[in-house]
Design an enzyme around this catalytic site. Structure first.
Site, PDB file in Angstrom:
ATOM      1  CG  ASP A  11      78.793  42.461  33.413  1.00  0.00           C
ATOM      2  OD1 ASP A  11      79.319  42.950  32.393  1.00  0.00           O
ATOM      3  OD2 ASP A  11      78.736  41.228  33.602  1.00  0.00           O
ATOM      4  CB  SER A  12      76.058  42.181  29.829  1.00  0.00           C
ATOM      5  OG  SER A  12      77.107  41.261  30.048  1.00  0.00           O
ATOM      6  CE1 TYR A  43      73.626  44.257  27.637  1.00  0.00           C
ATOM      7  CE2 TYR A  43      75.119  45.986  28.374  1.00  0.00           C
ATOM      8  CZ  TYR A  43      73.876  45.405  28.387  1.00  0.00           C
ATOM      9  OH  TYR A  43      72.878  45.972  29.138  1.00  0.00           O
ATOM     10  N   GLY A  44      78.713  41.739  24.147  1.00  0.00           N
ATOM     11  CA  GLY A  44      79.966  41.760  23.394  1.00  0.00           C
ATOM     12  C   GLY A  44      79.856  41.419  21.925  1.00  0.00           C
ATOM     13  CB  CYS A  74      80.320  45.798  31.536  1.00  0.00           C
ATOM     14  SG  CYS A  74      80.055  45.258  29.836  1.00  0.00           S
ATOM     15  CG  ASN A  75      86.630  44.941  30.407  1.00  0.00           C
ATOM     16  OD1 ASN A  75      87.648  45.587  30.592  1.00  0.00           O
ATOM     17  ND2 ASN A  75      86.264  43.963  31.224  1.00  0.00           N
ATOM     18  CB  THR A  76      81.289  45.261  26.226  1.00  0.00           C
ATOM     19  OG1 THR A  76      81.942  43.988  26.315  1.00  0.00           O
ATOM     20  CG2 THR A  76      80.783  45.477  24.826  1.00  0.00           C
ATOM     21  CD  GLU A 152      75.826  35.540  32.258  1.00  0.00           C
ATOM     22  OE1 GLU A 152      74.817  35.177  32.884  1.00  0.00           O
ATOM     23  OE2 GLU A 152      76.470  36.568  32.538  1.00  0.00           O
ATOM     24  CB  CYS A 184      85.388  40.097  28.989  1.00  0.00           C
ATOM     25  SG  CYS A 184      83.664  39.604  29.291  1.00  0.00           S
ATOM     26  CB  THR A 185      83.722  41.814  34.278  1.00  0.00           C
ATOM     27  OG1 THR A 185      82.503  41.971  33.533  1.00  0.00           O
ATOM     28  CG2 THR A 185      84.415  43.149  34.413  1.00  0.00           C
ATOM     29  CG  HIS A 186      81.001  37.256  31.678  1.00  0.00           C
ATOM     30  ND1 HIS A 186      80.601  38.557  31.528  1.00  0.00           N
ATOM     31  CD2 HIS A 186      79.867  36.521  31.864  1.00  0.00           C
ATOM     32  CE1 HIS A 186      79.265  38.605  31.602  1.00  0.00           C
ATOM     33  NE2 HIS A 186      78.807  37.383  31.801  1.00  0.00           N
TER      34      HIS A 186
END
Ligand code: DGL
Length: 266
Positions: A11-12, A43-44, A74-76, A152, A184-186
């Site tokens: 992921d980012s 990244y998004g 990471c979906n992006t 984050e 989004c995985t966040h």
């Protein structure tokens, strides 16, 4: 192929830990090699070409470490770089976006909201993935560019995050959706806050568990499941910046302290 090889998850930043967490719960014997590109997130908000370049670099890094499977957490990256990642990889690739779309089509009303990064929303990848399963569904997408930085920061239940969420949710909820994809995985880290804001009638789709189930299914069908027990200290974490910070916020995601986090210099 050697079953003891690890699974590469990337992921980012820390968002993909929501997927790693689900994998650790569903496949406790598997060893995970996690990569978070903390120097270059988010990244998004970046262009597809930039994100695709980063994704290729991470894929190479993990393949060099001899992983037996790649999980695009990471979906992006999944939205803009999946075909390129698959083309580079001699090992199977599983991604969170398809898992999210599969779970979303359980919606009763056929009206689905997708919360995702700007790059994911602009790619139209969720609409395409959902329409592949259900062309009759209505998909309402909302970009939430401030969510990943707030996560984050570790502000999972903070007044600033709540106000931001109210703004993002307003137009989607007004569209009368019964299902909200956390695209989004966040975002699953904000699930308690989002659930409180949208109320109990809204289904929140978090693709982490569905992704873990898909990994289990594939490893089982290829007879690639590791049999030796895996101790939590055997998982490895790599980041491109601020390993101590990743360690601190990552512990919130996994619900336990992380071992040493390695710093990668490209
Ligand atoms: N967690 C990532 C995703 O699933 C991206 C967050 C970001 O770096 O903007 O889309």
């Amino acid at each position: 192929m050697d079953r003891d090889r690890p699974i590469g998850v990337f992921d980012s930043g820390i968002g993909g830990l929501t997927v790693a967490h689900a994998l650790m719960a569903a496949l406790p014997h598997e060893r995970i090699l996690y990569f978070g590109d903390t120097a270059r997130l988010p990244y998004g908000t970046k262009s597809s070409a930039t994100v695709a370049g980063y994704a290729a670099q991470i894929t190479e890094f993990l393949l060099r470490r001899d992983v037996k499977m790649l999980v695009v957490a990471c979906n992006t990256m999944a939205a803009v770089a999946l075909p390129a990642i698959v083309a580079m990889s001699p090992v199977p690739v599983v991604d969170v976006l398809d898992a999210g779309a599969r779970a979303a089509v359980a919606s009763r009303s056929g009206r689905v909201g997708v919360l995702a990064t700007l790059t994911t929303v602009n790619s139209g990848a969720y609409e395409r993935a959902i329409h592949e399963y259900r062309p009759d569904f209505t998909v309402v997408s909302q970009a939430c560019p401030l969510f990943a930085p707030l996560v984050e920061e570790g502000w999972l239940d903070h007044p600033v995050t709540e106000l931001t969420a109210q703004e993002y949710l307003k137009p989607v909820v007004a569209e009368d959706v019964d299902t909200l994809v956390l695209g989004c995985t966040h975002y699953p880290l904000l699930k308690p806050l989002l659930a409180r804001l949208v109320g109990p009638d809204m289904t929140l789709v978090d693709s982490a568990h569905t992704t873990a189930m898909r990994v289990l299914e594939l490893l089982t069908s290829w007879n690639l499941c590791r049999t030796a027990p895996c101790h939590v200290q055997e998982h490895e974490y790599f980041v491109t910046d601020l390993p101590q910070r990743f360690r601190a916020v990552g512990a919130l995601c996994l619900g336990r302290p992380l071992p040493d986090v390695h710093l990668v210099h490209w």
